[in-house]
Design a protein around this motif. Structure first.
Motif, PDB file in Angstrom:
ATOM      1  N   GLU A  14       0.950  -1.090  -0.054  1.00  0.00           N
ATOM      2  CA  GLU A  14       0.095  -0.019  -0.053  1.00  0.00           C
ATOM      3  C   GLU A  14       0.942   1.235  -0.089  1.00  0.00           C
ATOM      4  O   GLU A  14       0.741   2.259   0.692  1.00  0.00           O
ATOM      5  N   GLU A  17       1.075   3.329  -4.811  1.00  0.00           N
ATOM      6  CA  GLU A  17       0.022   4.091  -5.169  1.00  0.00           C
ATOM      7  C   GLU A  17       0.152   5.653  -4.763  1.00  0.00           C
ATOM      8  O   GLU A  17      -0.489   6.386  -5.228  1.00  0.00           O
ATOM      9  N   HIS A  18       0.815   5.839  -3.598  1.00  0.00           N
ATOM     10  CA  HIS A  18       0.882   7.053  -3.158  1.00  0.00           C
ATOM     11  C   HIS A  18       2.116   7.776  -3.754  1.00  0.00           C
ATOM     12  O   HIS A  18       2.223   9.295  -3.356  1.00  0.00           O
ATOM     13  N   THR A  44      -0.989  -3.405  -3.735  1.00  0.00           N
ATOM     14  CA  THR A  44      -1.550  -2.195  -4.216  1.00  0.00           C
ATOM     15  C   THR A  44      -3.185  -2.212  -4.702  1.00  0.00           C
ATOM     16  O   THR A  44      -3.428  -3.276  -5.215  1.00  0.00           O
ATOM     17  N   ASP A  64      -9.278   9.438  -6.974  1.00  0.00           N
ATOM     18  CA  ASP A  64      -9.626   9.968  -5.663  1.00  0.00           C
ATOM     19  C   ASP A  64     -10.090  11.302  -5.498  1.00  0.00           C
ATOM     20  O   ASP A  64      -9.291  12.117  -6.465  1.00  0.00           O
ATOM     21  N   ARG A  74      -3.841  10.876  -0.591  1.00  0.00           N
ATOM     22  CA  ARG A  74      -4.556  10.129  -1.568  1.00  0.00           C
ATOM     23  C   ARG A  74      -3.799   9.346  -2.613  1.00  0.00           C
ATOM     24  O   ARG A  74      -2.436   9.333  -2.539  1.00  0.00           O
ATOM     25  N   HIS A  75      -4.402   8.363  -3.460  1.00  0.00           N
ATOM     26  CA  HIS A  75      -3.494   7.495  -4.691  1.00  0.00           C
ATOM     27  C   HIS A  75      -3.488   8.641  -5.614  1.00  0.00           C
ATOM     28  O   HIS A  75      -4.218   9.331  -6.108  1.00  0.00           O
ATOM     29  N   ASN A  76      -1.941   8.510  -5.990  1.00  0.00           N
ATOM     30  CA  ASN A  76      -1.583   9.338  -7.187  1.00  0.00           C
ATOM     31  C   ASN A  76      -1.451   8.552  -8.351  1.00  0.00           C
ATOM     32  O   ASN A  76      -1.592   9.200  -9.558  1.00  0.00           O
ATOM     33  N   ARG A  77      -1.390   7.369  -8.342  1.00  0.00           N
ATOM     34  CA  ARG A  77      -1.199   6.622  -9.554  1.00  0.00           C
ATOM     35  C   ARG A  77      -1.665   5.062  -9.042  1.00  0.00           C
ATOM     36  O   ARG A  77      -0.829   4.406  -8.353  1.00  0.00           O
ATOM     37  N   GLU A  78      -2.882   4.518  -9.525  1.00  0.00           N
ATOM     38  CA  GLU A  78      -2.924   3.094  -9.576  1.00  0.00           C
ATOM     39  C   GLU A  78      -2.593   2.240 -10.706  1.00  0.00           C
ATOM     40  O   GLU A  78      -2.564   2.956 -11.924  1.00  0.00           O
ATOM     41  N   TYR A 131      -7.392  -5.555  -4.982  1.00  0.00           N
ATOM     42  CA  TYR A 131      -6.192  -5.308  -4.870  1.00  0.00           C
ATOM     43  C   TYR A 131      -5.328  -6.352  -5.626  1.00  0.00           C
ATOM     44  O   TYR A 131      -5.775  -7.211  -5.860  1.00  0.00           O
TER      45      TYR A 131
END
Length: 160
Positions: A14, A17-18, A44, A64, A74-78, A131
């Motif tokens: 986790e 993604e941040h 992730t 997000d 928040r998530h910047n890139r998943e 996930y």
């Protein structure tokens, strides 16, 4: 603080993604402390999760909301499984196991049209979990350049 340490396993759960702008740099730091043939355990959120598919079909946004904690709240890139595969290979890892799974209730059933679509996309059921979980082995040197599928607006000599 671990300049002289070498680890058999590094958990990177986790986190990716941040990251605001450079997962390559972060993974290079992980590799620096991971033994040759050591394992990376990564988890992730899956950008291709069924909940996001249903949101897109309903015309809702999957990104997000902005956070009071800034970019790190928040998530910047998943990522999806394919992208993680490409990224970890680029970084010199051999994937030993990768799967997606649901871990909590989600909002996909608030979109009635999804019931019809679920039948059509059953062949993707291994890719659409909430996930992504990965176990990868550190087998070779990383490519230090940035892959063009993930980066843009960098000097040409920094991309591959």
């Amino acid at each position: 603080p671990f300049e002289e340490s070498w680890f058999d396993v590094v958990c990177f759960c986790e986190v990716i993604e941040h990251l605001v702008n450079d997962p390559i740099q972060a993974l290079m730091r992980v590799k620096k402390h991971l033994k040759k043939d050591g394992h990376l355990v990564l988890s992730t959120p899956n950008v291709a999760r069924l909940e996001n598919v249903s949101k897109m079909l309903a015309g809702a946004n999957i990104y997000d909301p902005y956070s009071g904690y800034g970019a790190y709240g928040r998530h910047n890139r998943e990522y999806n499984k394919h992208e993680l595969s490409l990224l970890l290979d680029h970084m010199g890892f051999e994937i030993e196991e990768m799967f997606s799974a649901d871990v909590h209730p989600d909002g996909r059933h608030s979109f009635p049209a999804l019931t019809k679509v679920e039948e059509l996309i059953k062949f993707r059921n291994q890719d659409l979990g909430q996930y992504i979980f990965v176990r990868a082995r550190n087998t070779r040197e990383a490519n230090k350049k940035k892959p063009t599928w993930l980066y843009r607006s960098y000097p040409a000599d920094e991309l591959c």
